[in-house]
Scaffold this active site. Structure first.
Site, mmCIF file in Angstrom:
data_model
loop_
_atom_site.group_PDB
_atom_site.id
_atom_site.type_symbol
_atom_site.label_atom_id
_atom_site.label_comp_id
_atom_site.label_asym_id
_atom_site.label_seq_id
_atom_site.Cartn_x
_atom_site.Cartn_y
_atom_site.Cartn_z
ATOM 1 C CE LYS A 105 -3.730 2.649 2.375
ATOM 2 N NZ LYS A 105 -4.399 2.360 3.506
ATOM 3 C CE LYS A 157 -6.374 1.787 -0.803
ATOM 4 N NZ LYS A 157 -7.137 2.020 0.581
#
Length: 325
Positions: A198, A250
């Site tokens: 992320k 992400k």
């Protein structure tokens, strides 16, 4: 012209193109992120994400039922507490009567086992400082104290009916600690969707509005540097060793190289999150007539699948599922 290869033969008709397509996109591949906000009596549109709403408990149930009817693979729920309920340690995140846990119970009652119910296991929506964890006296985020809070959150979410817990905070050791906590409490079948890679992205902006974030500053001391690639494989290996059932990258669209790297190395299913800024860019361009909306949405989702995602979190999950069916 004779004696040349003619790849165009297999592009001549829709039937031929369908026959030889290398990548498929089906409703089951898509997960719908949803926001449930305390104090609402009806859904409220998010201005920077046209078509996406903060939900009341009633509108959440309705939207979830529609998504399941369309065939989506799952629902990822984020909670938006009242501003007055936020505090330094995000107490309402692990409160059984906090908005996220009430929302999870509502989803479990509405759709049951007809889809996969996922919960955001992170503190940022619930803290008055907006960080994903407990802030230490020096102003930094205390990794180990935060992980203890994540375990408390995870237990509350498992009790509320979540099938998968989304460990989005990027704290070291979070997956292993949550796995141990779940197992010790008898939640052996509750899975972990680990945000393995992320990044500290500029494309999260609209999401901050969606969850009424209180963040001042940034999260660069715990989310990954966009300049780094190899680091993601280290994060992946750690999460797999700690017991992740699914791993995620992400954002998705700006990190397709990372997604491919993770997909090539992962021994568990791989997800990718088409985030708020990616949604907002396509939406804004389509509203201005600069791009074809439906074609761009489906192309973006297909590209994420082609890069290696088994699962795609997208705010278009329900709409795209209707198209695909």
């Amino acid at each position: 012209m004779t004696g040349i290869d003619r790849p165009r033969r297999l592009r001549r008709t829709p039937a031929l193109r369908r026959l030889v397509a290398e990548t498929t996109l089906e409703p089951r591949h898509l997960v719908l992120p949803m926001f449930v906000a305390d104090g609402l009596t009806e859904a409220r549109e998010i201005s920077s994400m046209p078509g996406v709403h903060q939900h009341s408990l009633d509108s959440l149930r309705k939207a979830a039922a529609e998504a399941v009817e369309a065939g989506v693979g799952g629902l990822m729920l984020f909670g938006v507490p009242l501003a007055a309920d936020k505090d330094a340690v995000g107490s309402r995140a692990s409160d059984p009567d906090g908005i996220l846990n009430r929302g999870l119970r509502a989803l479990a009652a509405e759709v049951g086992d007809a889809t996969v119910i996922m919960a955001d296991t992170c503190l940022d929506e619930f803290t008055d400082h907006g960080h994903c964890g407990v802030v230490a006296p020096d102003g930094g985020v205390d990794n180990d104290a935060t992980v203890e809070r994540y375990v408390e959150m995870a237990l509350a979410q498992a009790e509320a009916g979540a099938d998968l817990l989304g460990t989005s905070g990027m704290m070291d050791g979070q997956v292993g600690a949550i796995r141990d906590g779940l197992d010790a409490a008898g939640h052996l079948d509750t899975g972990i969707l680990a945000y393995a890679a992320k990044y500290a992205s500029a494309f999260y902006g609209p999401f901050r509005e969606a969850v009424a974030s209180s963040l001042q500053g940034d999260r660069r001391t715990y989310q990954q540097d966009p300049a780094n690639r190899r680091e993601s494989l280290r994060e992946l290996e750690l999460d797999l060793a700690e017991g992740a059932d699914i791993v995620m990258v992400k954002p998705a669209m700006s990190y397709l190289d990372i997604l491919r790297d993770v997909a090539d190395r992962s021994t568990v299913p791989v997800a990718a999150y088409q985030i708020s800024g990616e949604y907002a860019m396509i939406t804004a361009a389509a509203e201005r007539g600069w791009i074809d909306r439906r074609g761009s949405i489906l192309e973006s989702l297909t590209g994420i699948r082609r890069a290696g995602a088994d699962i795609v979190l997208t705010y278009w999950a329900t709409e795209a599922s209707h198209w695909l069916r």
